[in-house]
Scaffold this motif. Structure first.
Motif, PDB file in Angstrom:
ATOM      1  N   HIS A   1       0.838  -1.214   0.000  1.00 31.34           N
ATOM      2  CA  HIS A   1       0.000   0.000   0.000  1.00 31.34           C
ATOM      3  C   HIS A   1       0.867   1.256   0.000  1.00 31.34           C
ATOM      4  O   HIS A   1       0.621   2.206  -0.755  1.00 31.34           O
ATOM      5  CB  HIS A   1      -0.906  -0.026   1.233  1.00 31.34           C
TER       6      HIS A   1
ATOM      7  N   ALA B   1       2.553   1.685  -3.325  1.00 35.40           N
ATOM      8  CA  ALA B   1       1.594   2.173  -4.330  1.00 35.40           C
ATOM      9  C   ALA B   1       1.417   3.683  -4.206  1.00 35.40           C
ATOM     10  O   ALA B   1       1.303   4.395  -5.207  1.00 35.40           O
ATOM     11  CB  ALA B   1       0.252   1.466  -4.161  1.00 35.40           C
ATOM     12  N   GLY B   2       1.413   4.157  -2.974  1.00 31.57           N
ATOM     13  CA  GLY B   2       1.205   5.586  -2.753  1.00 31.57           C
ATOM     14  C   GLY B   2       2.374   6.442  -3.185  1.00 31.57           C
ATOM     15  O   GLY B   2       2.188   7.569  -3.662  1.00 31.57           O
ATOM     16  N   ILE B   3       3.590   5.923  -3.052  1.00 31.57           N
ATOM     17  CA  ILE B   3       4.748   6.792  -3.267  1.00 31.57           C
ATOM     18  C   ILE B   3       5.373   6.651  -4.655  1.00 31.57           C
ATOM     19  O   ILE B   3       5.901   7.623  -5.196  1.00 31.57           O
ATOM     20  CB  ILE B   3       5.829   6.561  -2.172  1.00 31.57           C
TER      21      ILE B   3
ATOM     22  N   THR C   1       4.140   8.960  -7.376  1.00 31.78           N
ATOM     23  CA  THR C   1       4.484  10.347  -7.045  1.00 31.78           C
ATOM     24  C   THR C   1       5.913  10.672  -7.477  1.00 31.78           C
ATOM     25  O   THR C   1       6.228  11.804  -7.834  1.00 31.78           O
ATOM     26  CB  THR C   1       4.307  10.566  -5.529  1.00 31.78           C
TER      27      THR C   1
ATOM     28  N   ARG D   1      -0.106  -1.946  -6.226  1.00 33.27           N
ATOM     29  CA  ARG D   1      -1.539  -2.013  -5.916  1.00 33.27           C
ATOM     30  C   ARG D   1      -2.083  -3.423  -6.157  1.00 33.27           C
ATOM     31  O   ARG D   1      -2.886  -3.935  -5.378  1.00 33.27           O
ATOM     32  CB  ARG D   1      -2.276  -0.986  -6.780  1.00 33.27           C
TER      33      ARG D   1
ATOM     34  N   GLU E   1      -1.057  -5.454  -3.259  1.00 32.07           N
ATOM     35  CA  GLU E   1      -1.881  -5.124  -2.089  1.00 32.07           C
ATOM     36  C   GLU E   1      -3.241  -5.818  -2.166  1.00 32.07           C
ATOM     37  O   GLU E   1      -3.687  -6.441  -1.187  1.00 32.07           O
ATOM     38  CB  GLU E   1      -2.071  -3.604  -2.000  1.00 32.07           C
TER      39      GLU E   1
ATOM     40  N   ALA F   1      -4.578   6.181  -0.975  1.00 34.57           N
ATOM     41  CA  ALA F   1      -4.158   5.286  -2.062  1.00 34.57           C
ATOM     42  C   ALA F   1      -5.212   4.216  -2.307  1.00 34.57           C
ATOM     43  O   ALA F   1      -5.032   3.347  -3.150  1.00 34.57           O
ATOM     44  CB  ALA F   1      -2.813   4.643  -1.727  1.00 34.57           C
ATOM     45  N   LYS F   2      -6.306   4.265  -1.554  1.00 31.12           N
ATOM     46  CA  LYS F   2      -7.395   3.292  -1.735  1.00 31.12           C
ATOM     47  C   LYS F   2      -8.249   3.726  -2.915  1.00 31.12           C
ATOM     48  O   LYS F   2      -8.774   4.839  -2.918  1.00 31.12           O
ATOM     49  CB  LYS F   2      -8.271   3.227  -0.486  1.00 31.12           C
ATOM     50  N   VAL F   3      -8.386   2.860  -3.894  1.00 31.93           N
ATOM     51  CA  VAL F   3      -9.138   3.251  -5.087  1.00 31.93           C
ATOM     52  C   VAL F   3     -10.440   2.470  -5.233  1.00 31.93           C
ATOM     53  O   VAL F   3     -11.188   2.697  -6.175  1.00 31.93           O
ATOM     54  CB  VAL F   3      -8.291   3.060  -6.371  1.00 31.93           C
ATOM     55  N   GLN F   4     -10.709   1.535  -4.336  1.00 30.63           N
ATOM     56  CA  GLN F   4     -11.920   0.741  -4.475  1.00 30.63           C
ATOM     57  C   GLN F   4     -13.147   1.592  -4.163  1.00 30.63           C
ATOM     58  O   GLN F   4     -13.134   2.431  -3.255  1.00 30.63           O
ATOM     59  CB  GLN F   4     -11.860  -0.473  -3.564  1.00 30.63           C
TER      60      GLN F   4
ATOM     61  N   LYS G   1      -3.627   9.123  -4.057  1.00 26.37           N
ATOM     62  CA  LYS G   1      -2.211   8.836  -4.234  1.00 26.37           C
ATOM     63  C   LYS G   1      -2.109   7.748  -5.301  1.00 26.37           C
ATOM     64  O   LYS G   1      -2.922   6.820  -5.292  1.00 26.37           O
ATOM     65  CB  LYS G   1      -1.602   8.295  -2.939  1.00 26.37           C
TER      66      LYS G   1
END
Lengths: 138, 125
Positions: A79, A82-84, A87, A98, A101, B85-88, B106
């Motif tokens: 997770h 995926a966030g960084i 970016t 993702r 995750e 960052a959650k896209v669901q 994100k």
């Protein structure tokens, strides 16, 4: 000069003087941010790799001992990756992380195919992160 | 017009990139907090124009932090944008149901973050 580079703000001659100045300032700010982010990536790359290693370790533990806490640990690492990664200019890294995750957060037990796929995703992430470090790569 | 933004995120990288982005591109002042608790304290003290709030944080997560901000008279009127960052879809509906001013996803593009914040909040400058 190709069509794409002709659209860069600094080349606009059809704008009023104040707009031209604002456009140039914006282009300068964007260049400055790009350079700062490149420097920051070099400083933070180690922490990103640490996170990847957490994901890799959790996948290894899954292979050896089945489901357990390592799934939650791995999902958390994925997770954060995926966030960084997107970016820092690695959108494919975000997609790969993702997927890892979502797989780790599945409610059902993981299959052998799932674990093989997770290993593949972790390998690809490692390659992407290494390539991002090359001069000019983005 | 200069703005003051509070970023609450336990991820050091995200805080730093978002701060660089907002300071460099928009010229805004940025205040940072690395937890929900520190964020509520910073919001009360600094009175920012808006708050970017991460969803997944240990101890006090984003939704809990938002509820605390809402329950605090000094911070209840400050617009809050969730950063996730959650896209669901189910996650998005749950977050939207909280009553936040908006949701940003994100990874964000550092070149566009300030523009996205302005658009969501209806800031014209």
């Amino acid at each position: 000069m190709n069509e794409h580079s002709a659209s860069v703000p600094s080349g606009r001659s059809d704008l009023p003087e104040a707009d031209k100045r604002a456009s140039l300032e914006q282009a300068d700010a964007q260049k400055k941010l790009h350079d700062l982010l490149a420097t920051m990536w070099e400083q933070r790359k180690g922490a990103v790799l640490d996170r990847l290693h957490v994901l890799e370790d959790s996948i290894s533990s899954l292979s050896e001992s089945g489901d357990g806490d390592c799934r939650a640990v791995g999902a958390d690492a994925a997770h954060k990756l995926a966030g960084i990664l997107g970016t820092f200019g690695l959108p494919r890294g975000t997609d790969l992380a993702r997927e890892a995750e979502v797989t780790l957060e599945k409610e059902s037990p993981l299959t052998t195919e799932d674990i093989d796929r997770l290993r593949f995703l972790a390998r690809e992430l490692g390659l992407l992160i290494a390539q991002r470090s090359l001069p000019g790569a983005r | 017009m200069s703005r003051r933004i509070l970023i609450i995120d336990d991820e050091d990288d995200i805080r730093q990139v978002a701060a660089l982005s907002l300071e460099t591109i928009a010229g805004w002042d940025v205040v940072l907090a690395n937890s929900g608790k520190a964020g509520v304290e910073a919001a009360t003290r600094e009175q920012p124009d808006a708050i970017l709030l991460d969803v997944m944080m240990p101890e006090m997560d984003g939704p809990s932090t938002f509820l605390k901000l809402q329950a605090t008279p000094q911070t209840s009127k400050i617009p809050v944008l969730l950063l996730t960052a959650k896209v669901q879809g189910s996650d998005q509906r749950r977050f939207a149901g909280l009553g936040v001013s908006g949701i940003l996803f994100k990874p964000f593009d550092p070149l566009l973050l300030s523009k996205q914040v302005s658009e969501v909040l209806g800031w014209k400058d």
